[in-house]
Design a protein around this motif. Structure first.
Motif, short mmCIF file in Angstrom:
data_model
loop_
_atom_site.label_atom_id
_atom_site.label_comp_id
_atom_site.label_asym_id
_atom_site.label_seq_id
_atom_site.Cartn_x
_atom_site.Cartn_y
_atom_site.Cartn_z
N ARG A 2 0.83 -1.19 0.00
CA ARG A 2 0.00 0.00 0.00
C ARG A 2 0.87 1.25 0.00
NH1 ARG A 2 -4.27 -0.23 4.58
NH2 ARG A 2 -4.70 -2.14 3.42
N THR A 3 1.94 1.22 0.82
CA THR A 3 2.87 2.36 0.87
C THR A 3 3.59 2.53 -0.46
OG1 THR A 3 3.22 1.95 3.22
CG2 THR A 3 4.82 3.35 2.13
N LEU A 4 3.96 1.39 -1.08
CA LEU A 4 4.65 1.45 -2.37
C LEU A 4 3.77 2.06 -3.45
CD1 LEU A 4 7.22 0.73 -3.91
CD2 LEU A 4 6.22 -1.52 -4.39
N LYS A 5 2.48 1.76 -3.42
CA LYS A 5 1.56 2.34 -4.40
C LYS A 5 1.46 3.84 -4.23
CE LYS A 5 -1.35 -1.75 -5.12
NZ LYS A 5 -2.70 -2.33 -4.94
N LYS A 6 1.51 4.30 -2.98
CA LYS A 6 1.43 5.74 -2.73
C LYS A 6 2.70 6.47 -3.15
CE LYS A 6 -1.76 5.58 1.22
NZ LYS A 6 -1.89 5.89 2.68
N GLU A 7 3.83 5.78 -3.04
CA GLU A 7 5.12 6.45 -3.24
C GLU A 7 5.84 5.98 -4.50
OE1 GLU A 7 7.27 5.66 0.32
OE2 GLU A 7 6.00 6.93 1.59
N TYR A 8 5.12 5.34 -5.43
CA TYR A 8 5.80 4.79 -6.60
C TYR A 8 6.47 5.86 -7.45
CZ TYR A 8 2.11 6.24 -9.86
OH TYR A 8 1.25 6.97 -10.63
N HIS A 11 9.85 6.49 -6.05
CA HIS A 11 10.77 5.40 -6.41
C HIS A 11 11.20 5.51 -7.87
CE1 HIS A 11 9.12 3.76 -2.66
NE2 HIS A 11 10.22 3.01 -2.62
#
Length: 296
Positions: A2-8, A11
Motif C-alpha cells: 500500500r505504501t509502495l503504491k502511494k510512493e511509486y 521510487h
C-alpha cells in the motif's frame, strides 16, 4: 504494498540514480576477480589463469608496500586530526565576531577553495613552492637559502597535509558554525548573569554543545583512513618523494598503469576495499551506539 503504491513516483525518481550506481559503482566490482588471476588483457577474465592468493603474497612481500601503507596511515591520520582541529578553532573565532558582514566575508573566503579542483589548486601550490616561486622569493629576501620543497621528503608530506586541510577546512567550519548556532541563547544569557566571560562561555557551553557533532565527524572520518587523497598526491608528487608521499591509491595506479601488473594492482585495491569496509562498518556502529546516528 500500500505504501509502495502511494510512493511509486518517488521510487521512479530514484530509478535513474540507482541504475547509474549499479553500472558505475557495483558493475566494476566484477573486475576484482583480477586479484586472483594472472590477468592478461587479451585473454580477458575468462581465459586468464587463476593463481589464487599469489598476487597478494607478491604484493605484501614488495619492499615498498610497508612504506606505502605507513605513508597512507600517517597522511590520513594527520588530515583527520587537522580537519577537526582547524575548523573548530576557526568556527570558535568566527562565533566571537560581532560584525556580521565581516564574519560572512571570512566564511566565504575560507570556503571558496573547497569548490576548486585539485587540477587548479595543485598547479597553484606547485608554483608557490617551486624553486623560483614566491615562497623561496620570500626566503631569499630574508637572506635564507632556497628550499626545494617539492623534491624534499621532509617538506613535501607537510605540504600535502597542509594544502588538503586548507582546501577542505571551510566545509567542516560551516558544519560547526551551524552546530554552534543551534545552542540556545538562554544558556549564554544565564552564564553571563552568573559572571562568566566569553572564554568561560566557550569552554562550558559552546564546546559541550557541539561535542556530539565533533564526535560524529571524528568517528565517521575513521572509515576513510586509507583514503589519503589520490587526486591531490597524483597531481603534485614526483619520483623523488615516493618514499614519503606514495600512498595505496597512487601505488595501485603505478603498479597497474605503468608496470602493467594488473593482478597485483587489483590485489592491493581489494585489500584496501576490505579494510575500508570493515572500518566503515565499525565506525557507523560506533556512531549509532554513542551518538544515535543512523542512515536509515
Amino acid at each position: 504494498m500500500r505504501t509502495l503504491k502511494k510512493e511509486y513516483l518517488l521510487h521512479l525518481m530514484l530509478l535513474p540514480g540507482v541504475i547509474v550506481t549499479l553500472i558505475y559503482a557495483y558493475g566494476p566490482m566484477a573486475g576484482l576477480v583480477m586479484a586472483f588471476q594472472q590477468f592478461e588483457p587479451l585473454a580477458g577474465f575468462f581465459r586468464s589463469d587463476f593463481v589464487g592468493f599469489d598476487n597478494f603474497r607478491y604484493v605484501f612481500e614488495l619492499p615498498d608496500f610497508k612504506q606505502v601503507l605507513w605513508n597512507t596511515i600517517v597522511i590520513s591520520v594527520f588530515k583527520m586530526v587537522l580537519f577537526l582541529l582547524v575548523p573548530l578553532i576557526l568556527a570558535l573565532l568566527l562565533n566571537e565576531v560581532t560584525r556580521r558582514w565581516f564574519s560572512r566575508f571570512i566564511q566565504s573566503a575560507i570556503f571558496l577553495p573547497f569548490f576548486l579542483s585539485w587540477t587548479v589548486l595543485g598547479g597553484v601550490i606547485i608554483e608557490l613552492f617551486s624553486l623560483n616561486g614566491p615562497v623561496n622569493g620570500l626566503l631569499g629576501a630574508l637572506h635564507m637559502e632556497p628550499i626545494m620543497f617539492m623534491l624534499d621528503n621532509n617538506w613535501f608530506r607537510g605540504i600535502i597535509i597542509g594544502s588538503d586541510v586548507w582546501k577542505g577546512m571551510g566545509y567542516n567550519m560551516i558544519v560547526m558554525l551551524a552546530a554552534i548556532t543551534g545552542i540556545h541563547a538562554t544558556l549564554y544569557e544565564a552564564a553571563e548573569v552568573d559572571g562568566a566571560g566569553r572564554w568561560k562561555q566557550m569552554i562550558h557551553i559552546t564546546l559541550p554543545g557541539i561535542a556530539p557533532i565533533l564526535i560524529l565527524l571524528g568517528v565517521l572520518s575513521l572509515g576513510g583512513i586509507l583514503n589519503a587523497g589520490f587526486e591531490q598526491i597524483l597531481i603534485m608528487y614526483n619520483p623523488t618523494v615516493y618514499e614519503g608521499a606514495d600512498i595505496i591509491d597512487t601505488f595501485v595506479y603505478r603498479l597497474g598503469m605503468f608496470s602493467q601488473q594488473f593482478g597485483p594492482a587489483a590485489a592491493v585495491g581489494f585489500f584496501k576495499s576490505v579494510i575500508s569496509l570493515a572500518l566503515v562498518a565499525v565506525t557507523y556502529y560506533a556512531a549509532y551506539k554513542y551518538n544515535n546516528y543512523r542512515i536509515f
